[in-house]
Design an enzyme around this catalytic site. Sequence first.
Site, PDB file in Angstrom:
ATOM      1  N   ASN A 182       0.865  -1.191   0.000  1.00 24.22           N
ATOM      2  CA  ASN A 182       0.000   0.000   0.000  1.00 24.22           C
ATOM      3  C   ASN A 182       0.895   1.232   0.000  1.00 24.22           C
ATOM      4  OD1 ASN A 182      -1.820   2.046   0.533  1.00 24.22           O
ATOM      5  ND2 ASN A 182      -2.195   1.431   2.664  1.00 24.22           N
TER       6      ASN A 182
ATOM      7  N   LYS B 282      -0.026   4.241  -0.182  1.00 27.41           N
ATOM      8  CA  LYS B 282      -0.709   5.387   0.445  1.00 27.41           C
ATOM      9  C   LYS B 282      -0.551   6.628  -0.437  1.00 27.41           C
ATOM     10  CE  LYS B 282       0.453   3.363   4.873  1.00 27.41           C
ATOM     11  NZ  LYS B 282       0.245   3.462   6.289  1.00 27.41           N
TER      12      LYS B 282
ATOM     13  N   HIS C 184      -9.361   0.734   5.149  1.00 23.73           N
ATOM     14  CA  HIS C 184      -8.068   0.988   5.807  1.00 23.73           C
ATOM     15  C   HIS C 184      -8.291   1.941   6.978  1.00 23.73           C
ATOM     16  CE1 HIS C 184      -3.971   2.337   6.506  1.00 23.73           C
ATOM     17  NE2 HIS C 184      -3.575   1.266   5.853  1.00 23.73           N
TER      18      HIS C 184
ATOM     19  N   GLU D  68      -6.717   4.394   7.957  1.00 23.84           N
ATOM     20  CA  GLU D  68      -6.539   5.824   7.638  1.00 23.84           C
ATOM     21  C   GLU D  68      -7.787   6.383   6.962  1.00 23.84           C
ATOM     22  OE1 GLU D  68      -2.784   5.323   5.648  1.00 23.84           O
ATOM     23  OE2 GLU D  68      -1.857   4.835   7.567  1.00 23.84           O
TER      24      GLU D  68
ATOM     25  N   GLU E 103      -5.091  -5.261  10.868  1.00 27.35           N
ATOM     26  CA  GLU E 103      -4.095  -4.211  11.019  1.00 27.35           C
ATOM     27  C   GLU E 103      -4.364  -3.425  12.299  1.00 27.35           C
ATOM     28  OE1 GLU E 103      -2.251  -3.057   7.014  1.00 27.35           O
ATOM     29  OE2 GLU E 103      -4.044  -1.865   7.246  1.00 27.35           O
TER      30      GLU E 103
ATOM     31  N   GLY F 144       2.596   2.103  10.628  1.00 22.47           N
ATOM     32  CA  GLY F 144       3.530   3.205  10.435  1.00 22.47           C
ATOM     33  C   GLY F 144       4.270   3.633  11.692  1.00 22.47           C
TER      34      GLY F 144
ATOM     35  N   SER G 171       3.629  -2.240  10.266  1.00 25.35           N
ATOM     36  CA  SER G 171       5.076  -2.207  10.475  1.00 25.35           C
ATOM     37  C   SER G 171       5.782  -3.506  10.124  1.00 25.35           C
ATOM     38  CB  SER G 171       5.400  -1.775  11.917  1.00 25.35           C
ATOM     39  OG  SER G 171       4.968  -0.440  12.131  1.00 25.35           O
TER      40      SER G 171
HETATM   41  C1  PEP Z   1      -0.663  -0.065   5.918  1.00 27.74           C
HETATM   42  O1  PEP Z   1      -0.669   1.048   5.432  1.00 27.74           O
HETATM   43  O2  PEP Z   1      -1.598  -0.841   5.693  1.00 27.74           O
HETATM   44  C2  PEP Z   1       0.467  -0.465   6.754  1.00 27.74           C
HETATM   45  C3  PEP Z   1       0.440  -1.640   7.305  1.00 27.74           C
HETATM   46  O3  PEP Z   1       1.486   0.449   6.892  1.00 27.74           O
HETATM   47  P1  PEP Z   1       2.947   0.170   7.538  1.00 27.74           P
HETATM   48  O4  PEP Z   1       3.440  -1.132   6.946  1.00 27.74           O
HETATM   49  O5  PEP Z   1       3.766   1.332   7.109  1.00 27.74           O
HETATM   50  O6  PEP Z   1       2.766   0.066   8.999  1.00 27.74           O
END
Ligand code: PEP
Length: 244
Positions: free
Chosen positions: A11, A13, A95, A97, A165, A171, A204
Amino acid sequence: MPQRRKIAAGNWKMNGLADSLGEARAIAAQHPAPGVDIVLCPPATLLARMRDLLAGSAVDLGGQDCHMAEGGAHTGDISAPMLADAGARHVIVGHSERRTDHGETDTQVAAKAQAAWAAGLGAIICLGETLSERDSGRTLDVVAAQLTGSLPPGAASGNTVVAYEPVWAIGTGRTPTPEEIASVHGFLRARLPDPGIRLVYGGSVNAANAAAIFAIADVDGALVGGASLRAADFMPIVQALERA
Ligand code: PEP
């Protein structure tokens, strides 16, 4: 029961300009015949160009969100048929976000998943608890409610991937312990409407922790944010998944 094929989805983003496309080219070139599914979800502005450079490769294209309507007066939004037209085969919905920045509810996420299916796209449906929900011992209640509310009737292995998640792990460089991931994945797996639905972890994931995460029961892959932006970071994750 047929084995669930593993999947690594990246992703990007709100990251990536034309000069980032070389990273997607490198991912496709470094692994012409991967033993896992690979999906890259760039910003919408890069979809068509990424489709062209991924043509003939084993890497699939995905969108990061879609509107629940097929079209109409929704300035700035993108519909699922538009994503399919641009070459996407998958779309991320729900997601954290989007849930936070745009106030998306489980009901809206489910409607988006249905719109994705209607356009022939697979939906990568995200859910996960916040830190305060985890700290107050509500993780399993929260993810159970999100699963029930965000997966429309008809969710099946051919149209849905579920991404667990934890919001506090996205992040941040923090990840749950293997036991915590195993507990949530086992809990969700038992509640999936189809045992063939793939259940991936996100938050992460990086080259250093991928192998340990992929060794956990009921983890069928990863949704990767920051570490999917560069081939040098993403490919070790893909390779760890292939070895798992
Ligand atoms: C994500 O955006 O779904 C995500 C898991 O981000 P990150 O790997 O940067 O934590």
